[in-house]
Design an enzyme around this catalytic site. Sequence first.
Site, mmCIF file in Angstrom:
data_model
loop_
_atom_site.group_PDB
_atom_site.id
_atom_site.type_symbol
_atom_site.label_atom_id
_atom_site.label_comp_id
_atom_site.label_asym_id
_atom_site.label_seq_id
_atom_site.Cartn_x
_atom_site.Cartn_y
_atom_site.Cartn_z
ATOM 1 N N CYS A 195 -0.395 11.691 -4.663
ATOM 2 C CA CYS A 195 0.630 11.081 -5.520
ATOM 3 C C CYS A 195 0.442 11.404 -6.998
ATOM 4 O O CYS A 195 1.399 11.362 -7.770
ATOM 5 C CB CYS A 195 0.631 9.568 -5.338
ATOM 6 S SG CYS A 195 0.666 9.027 -3.628
ATOM 7 N N HIS B 89 9.837 7.863 -4.932
ATOM 8 C CA HIS B 89 8.517 8.408 -5.266
ATOM 9 C C HIS B 89 8.356 9.760 -4.575
ATOM 10 O O HIS B 89 7.633 9.876 -3.596
ATOM 11 C CB HIS B 89 7.458 7.400 -4.808
ATOM 12 C CG HIS B 89 6.039 7.825 -4.960
ATOM 13 N ND1 HIS B 89 5.616 8.823 -5.835
ATOM 14 C CD2 HIS B 89 4.913 7.375 -4.341
ATOM 15 C CE1 HIS B 89 4.309 8.961 -5.735
ATOM 16 N NE2 HIS B 89 3.859 8.094 -4.829
ATOM 17 N N CYS C 224 -1.376 4.949 -8.456
ATOM 18 C CA CYS C 224 -2.349 4.982 -7.369
ATOM 19 C C CYS C 224 -2.197 6.284 -6.593
ATOM 20 O O CYS C 224 -1.188 6.988 -6.711
ATOM 21 C CB CYS C 224 -2.172 3.783 -6.447
ATOM 22 S SG CYS C 224 -0.584 3.695 -5.603
#
Length: 387
Positions: A91, A343, A373
Amino acid sequence: MKQAVIVDCIRTPMGRSKAGVFRNVRAETLSAELMKGLLLRNPQLDPNLIEDVIWGCVQQTLEQGFNIARNASLLAGIPKTAGAVTVNRLCGSSMDAIHQAARAIMTGMGDTFIIGGVEHMGHVPMSHGVDFHPGLANKVAKASGMMGLTAEMLGKLHGITREQQDAFAVRSHQRAYAATVEGRFAKEIYGIEGHDANGALIKVLQDEVIRPETTMESLAALRPVFDPVNGTVTAGTSSALSDGASAMLIMEESKARALGLPIRARIRSMAVAGCDAAIMGYGPVPATQKALARAGITVADLDVIELNEAFAAQSLPCVKDLGLADVVDDKINLNGGAIALGHPLGCSGARISTTLINLMEDKDATLGLATMCIGLGQGIATVFERV
């Protein structure tokens, strides 16, 4: 030490991954259009000065494989003398691209970089081809590779209720919708061609994923999706599935000034940190603490914060333990976040940083933090300073 600065930053609109506006647009195209956009917006820059293209992408296979950074840079017409590399910190991939460019500039290994990231989650699903080593279960909790269950665990550890999660999600959609209506995303969104529901070619100028109709009542009707029996995390309190890309022009400060280019922000400090994979969503806390210490500031000094909303159950514990619970509405995700916008994994780090810099300009703020995160237990953070 040389200073790394953000000269420009843009992103695509966020397209819905299921039958969305970018269903017929490839990840390389989304990336290449932004690379071209940066050069068009900054004509003072000779493309031959570009040292490297650093691009974040998580699922590096199919259209995103074989070094998508190079494929996209060639499609964009960037001189072949420039390098290109695709990076993967899950991510945090495109935020890591920011860090890689900044470190190169600070150490004299180049002064002009295009960075960014992409993820077309409609074409290349997050779980495509993933095959965890069987022995990993001896080192971490078996559910550590299932992001939703890690959010459930983190939420339970911190006493986060279903109602708190739903309220956080409603806020995300409301703020993202307000930002759209009021034109606050206009400076950061770079229009990309896509297709409407009827298949007609259109210029996409707004995010497709935001649901302004979201209410506490509509979210309360959703069932927990990751732990159906005892869970509290629903699809509505998780980051939306979306397709998108983001990009930045990062340069050495004196070089940018010599060319008459704008200095939108300076990279003040950077950090990564690890945490237990079973609560991977907690990573922003140690990463932010490191970044603040390196910048010589405290969390109270921050004017604006972008915290990636992987899950409401993940974001709220980070807000609490960073001591930010009382300033959420004044400082955090003021234009909504990933619950509303989605995302796209490799895109998000540079996306939230782009949104942050635009918010800092709108509010005449000095210091901002972007943090997120990372799956399997990491966090990443960047402190930006307007100069």
